[in-house]
Scaffold this motif. Structure first.
Motif, PDB file in Angstrom:
ATOM      1  N   GLY A  41       0.803  -0.996   0.230  1.00 22.98           N
ATOM      2  CA  GLY A  41       0.720  -0.110  -0.152  1.00 22.98           C
ATOM      3  C   GLY A  41       0.443   1.025  -0.149  1.00 22.98           C
ATOM      4  N   ALA A  42       0.351   2.366  -0.355  1.00 26.32           N
ATOM      5  CA  ALA A  42       0.909   3.744  -0.494  1.00 26.32           C
ATOM      6  C   ALA A  42       2.230   3.566  -0.981  1.00 26.32           C
ATOM      7  CB  ALA A  42       1.488   3.959   0.761  1.00 26.32           C
ATOM      8  N   GLY A  43       1.928   2.656  -2.154  1.00 22.98           N
ATOM      9  CA  GLY A  43       3.702   2.429  -3.070  1.00 22.98           C
ATOM     10  C   GLY A  43       4.392   2.218  -2.194  1.00 22.98           C
ATOM     11  N   GLY A  44       4.344   1.871  -1.024  1.00 19.66           N
ATOM     12  CA  GLY A  44       5.565   1.061  -0.085  1.00 19.66           C
ATOM     13  C   GLY A  44       5.303   1.329   1.220  1.00 19.66           C
ATOM     14  N   ALA A  45       4.831   2.860   0.960  1.00 15.59           N
ATOM     15  CA  ALA A  45       4.928   3.459   2.491  1.00 15.59           C
ATOM     16  C   ALA A  45       4.923   2.535   3.982  1.00 15.59           C
ATOM     17  CB  ALA A  45       3.941   4.938   2.210  1.00 15.59           C
ATOM     18  N   ILE A  46       3.653   2.261   3.489  1.00 11.66           N
ATOM     19  CA  ILE A  46       2.679   1.254   4.998  1.00 11.66           C
ATOM     20  C   ILE A  46       3.637   0.119   5.502  1.00 11.66           C
ATOM     21  CG2 ILE A  46       1.313   0.097   5.384  1.00 11.66           C
ATOM     22  CD1 ILE A  46      -1.117   1.060   3.186  1.00 11.66           C
ATOM     23  N   GLY A  47       4.167  -0.599   4.717  1.00 11.06           N
ATOM     24  CA  GLY A  47       5.702  -1.776   5.402  1.00 11.06           C
ATOM     25  C   GLY A  47       6.471  -1.304   5.252  1.00 11.06           C
ATOM     26  N   SER A  48       6.881   0.054   4.781  1.00  8.19           N
ATOM     27  CA  SER A  48       8.287   0.607   5.188  1.00  8.19           C
ATOM     28  C   SER A  48       7.979   1.709   6.876  1.00  8.19           C
ATOM     29  CB  SER A  48       8.466   1.555   3.932  1.00  8.19           C
ATOM     30  OG  SER A  48       8.720   0.739   3.036  1.00  8.19           O
ATOM     31  N   SER A  49       7.242   2.134   6.620  1.00  9.98           N
ATOM     32  CA  SER A  49       6.809   2.796   8.546  1.00  9.98           C
ATOM     33  C   SER A  49       6.188   1.816   9.067  1.00  9.98           C
ATOM     34  CB  SER A  49       5.526   4.174   7.899  1.00  9.98           C
ATOM     35  OG  SER A  49       4.458   3.107   7.927  1.00  9.98           O
ATOM     36  N   TYR A  50       5.743   0.767   8.948  1.00  8.05           N
ATOM     37  CA  TYR A  50       5.786  -0.518   9.890  1.00  8.05           C
ATOM     38  C   TYR A  50       7.006  -0.803  10.364  1.00  8.05           C
ATOM     39  CZ  TYR A  50       4.718  -5.303  11.687  1.00  8.05           C
ATOM     40  OH  TYR A  50       4.574  -5.941  13.002  1.00  8.05           O
ATOM     41  N   VAL A  51       8.287  -1.206   9.653  1.00 11.58           N
ATOM     42  CA  VAL A  51       9.284  -1.506   9.450  1.00 11.58           C
ATOM     43  C   VAL A  51      10.695  -0.275  10.643  1.00 11.58           C
ATOM     44  CG1 VAL A  51      11.958  -2.318   9.569  1.00 11.58           C
ATOM     45  CG2 VAL A  51       9.774  -3.137   8.489  1.00 11.58           C
ATOM     46  N   ALA A  52       9.693   1.091  10.231  1.00  9.32           N
ATOM     47  CA  ALA A  52      10.388   1.991  11.035  1.00  9.32           C
ATOM     48  C   ALA A  52      10.777   2.112  11.992  1.00  9.32           C
ATOM     49  CB  ALA A  52      10.098   3.630  10.306  1.00  9.32           C
ATOM     50  N   ARG A  53       8.853   1.555  12.065  1.00 10.87           N
ATOM     51  CA  ARG A  53       8.687   1.484  14.320  1.00 10.87           C
ATOM     52  C   ARG A  53       9.027   0.589  14.649  1.00 10.87           C
ATOM     53  NH1 ARG A  53       3.906   2.723  10.806  1.00 10.87           N
ATOM     54  NH2 ARG A  53       2.817   1.557  11.975  1.00 10.87           N
ATOM     55  N   ALA A  54       9.388  -0.882  14.381  1.00  9.62           N
ATOM     56  CA  ALA A  54       9.532  -2.107  14.421  1.00  9.62           C
ATOM     57  C   ALA A  54      10.219  -1.676  15.917  1.00  9.62           C
ATOM     58  CB  ALA A  54       9.922  -2.660  14.163  1.00  9.62           C
ATOM     59  N   GLU A  55      10.548  -3.122  16.409  1.00 13.21           N
ATOM     60  CA  GLU A  55      11.217  -2.969  17.813  1.00 13.21           C
ATOM     61  C   GLU A  55      13.135  -2.914  16.916  1.00 13.21           C
ATOM     62  OE1 GLU A  55      13.343  -2.883  21.459  1.00 13.21           O
ATOM     63  OE2 GLU A  55      11.155  -2.957  21.073  1.00 13.21           O
ATOM     64  N   PRO A  56      14.267  -2.313  16.966  1.00 11.29           N
ATOM     65  CA  PRO A  56      15.119  -1.912  16.470  1.00 11.29           C
ATOM     66  C   PRO A  56      16.030  -3.176  17.317  1.00 11.29           C
ATOM     67  CG  PRO A  56      15.178  -0.570  18.199  1.00 11.29           C
ATOM     68  CD  PRO A  56      13.893  -0.833  18.470  1.00 11.29           C
ATOM     69  N   ASP A  57      15.829  -4.181  17.311  1.00 10.49           N
ATOM     70  CA  ASP A  57      16.779  -5.902  17.371  1.00 10.49           C
ATOM     71  C   ASP A  57      16.971  -6.696  16.610  1.00 10.49           C
ATOM     72  OD1 ASP A  57      13.837  -7.201  16.703  1.00 10.49           O
ATOM     73  OD2 ASP A  57      13.612  -7.803  18.825  1.00 10.49           O
ATOM     74  N   GLY A  58      16.882  -6.079  15.533  1.00 12.00           N
ATOM     75  CA  GLY A  58      17.537  -7.347  14.122  1.00 12.00           C
ATOM     76  C   GLY A  58      16.371  -8.561  14.115  1.00 12.00           C
ATOM     77  N   HIS A  59      15.699  -8.138  14.281  1.00 15.54           N
ATOM     78  CA  HIS A  59      14.015  -9.270  13.748  1.00 15.54           C
ATOM     79  C   HIS A  59      13.431  -9.345  12.902  1.00 15.54           C
ATOM     80  CE1 HIS A  59      16.354 -10.646  17.672  1.00 15.54           C
ATOM     81  NE2 HIS A  59      16.192 -12.044  16.778  1.00 15.54           N
ATOM     82  N   THR A  60      12.898  -7.681  12.652  1.00 14.29           N
ATOM     83  CA  THR A  60      11.912  -7.209  11.973  1.00 14.29           C
ATOM     84  C   THR A  60      13.072  -6.042  11.177  1.00 14.29           C
ATOM     85  OG1 THR A  60      10.327  -7.109  13.134  1.00 14.29           O
ATOM     86  CG2 THR A  60      10.511  -6.062  11.203  1.00 14.29           C
TER      87      THR A  60
END
Length: 324
Positions: A70-89
């Motif tokens: 969705g949104a040219g890739g913005a939905i999935g990308s923003s999901y990862v940007a907000r994910a726990e920064p532990d290397g598993h997402t």
């Protein structure tokens, strides 16, 4: 009193050691999720699913691919940007997803520096495809003439706003002086489905996601958007050969982690991805699909992203792209 002091000191040292053990536990410690910000069946999805089994073998952990389109890739990308920064997402994305799309949105949900670049993954040439039985366009020159005779009458689909497919179409319009009816989709697969269903006239897509339909006889290549003919499509001309248009366009994909992921995790991930991507099976699988597997250092991947961001700023200033 002295005994109580040493008891407390011992407890403190024990607590510190336990704490250190938790923070320094081996990575990865659970399932790794590769987030694809496009619909299943597209180029990035194919690349992610080609790498996932190899990465699982290297790390000893399960690796799953999750599509958040969705949104040219913005939905999935923003999901990862907000994910726990532990290397598993992790995010599997293109230079355009990270370094072009944010400049095309008035309120971007992430920025180019919202991620930690980990490694390049693959490079895929672009192709211009039509329905196999569409007699209106026996070649690319006929399509171009039709577009020029009635500006906006010929429709073209792409994988989403700000994708390399989209930017290639804008560059094609500029180079050929033609005007198309440009239609965005949530990934290559929906665009190709509509093309085969007769809803649109042509699609600019990666060889990787189009090749199964080319091989099955549903689609026909009018031109490859590279300087040289593709070895997997030896009978398909370049744009220069087909239209007299100079255009070299491809899709560069890689892996990113959320900003703040520890350096040691990024280093470990990079080493694992290098082994996974350089695996002969992965290379062979992607080569058959028209893509070239290629790993890199985090710094090399970051340099590519930074260069694309500079290009985007230039396009924005020239009015070629605009925030919407």
């Amino acid at each position: 009193m002295r005994q109580l002091y040493f008891q407390r000191l011992a407890l403190g040292i024990l607590a510190f050691c336990c704490s250190f053990g938790v923070s320094a536990q081996a990575y990865p410690s659970k399932t790794i999720t590769l987030v694809v910000p496009f619909a299943p069946g597209g180029n990035i999805d194919v690349i992610a699913r080609s790498i996932a089994p190899s990465l699982a073998k290297v790390t000893g952990q399960s690796v799953v691919v999750e599509n958040k389109a969705g949104a040219g890739g913005a939905i999935g990308s923003s999901y990862v940007a907000r994910a726990e920064p532990d290397g598993h997402t992790l995010l599997v994305a293109t230079t355009n997803t990270i370094s072009v799309l944010p400049y095309m949105l008035k309120l971007p949900p992430y920025k180019p520096d919202s991620f930690e670049p980990v490694s390049l993954a693959a490079i895929s040439p672009l192709v211009l495809v039509v329905r196999k039985d569409d007699k209106r366009f026996p070649n690319a020159k006929a399509l171009l003439q039709a577009a020029k005779s009635t500006p906006g009458s010929i429709s073209v689909g792409h994988a989403g706003q700000g994708t390399s497919n989209h930017i290639a179409i804008l560059r094609l319009e500029d180079a050929s002086k033609a005007t198309f009816n440009v239609i965005p989709y949530k990934g290559s697969a929906p665009a190709l489905t509509d093309l085969m269903g007769g809803q649109i006239d042509f699609v600019v897509d990666q060889i990787t996601s189009s090749k199964p339909f080319i091989d099955s006889g549903n689609l026909r290549v009018l031109a490859v958007l590279s300087k040289e003919r593709d070895p997997g499509l030896p009978d398909s001309p370049t744009l220069r050969q087909a239209m007299g248009v100079d255009l070299d366009a491809s899709t560069t994909a890689g892996i990113l982690a959320p900003l703040g992921t520890p350096p040691n995790v990024v280093k470990s991930l990079n080493a694992s991805l290098k082994k996974a991507i350089d695996d002969s099976g992965v290379r062979g699988r992607l080569r058959v699909l028209g893509s070239t597997a290629q790993s890199s250092t985090p710094q090399e991947w970051a340099a590519m992203l930074n260069q694309e961001a500079s290009n985007s700023q230039a396009l924005l200033q020239s009015g070629k792209i605009k925030a919407e």
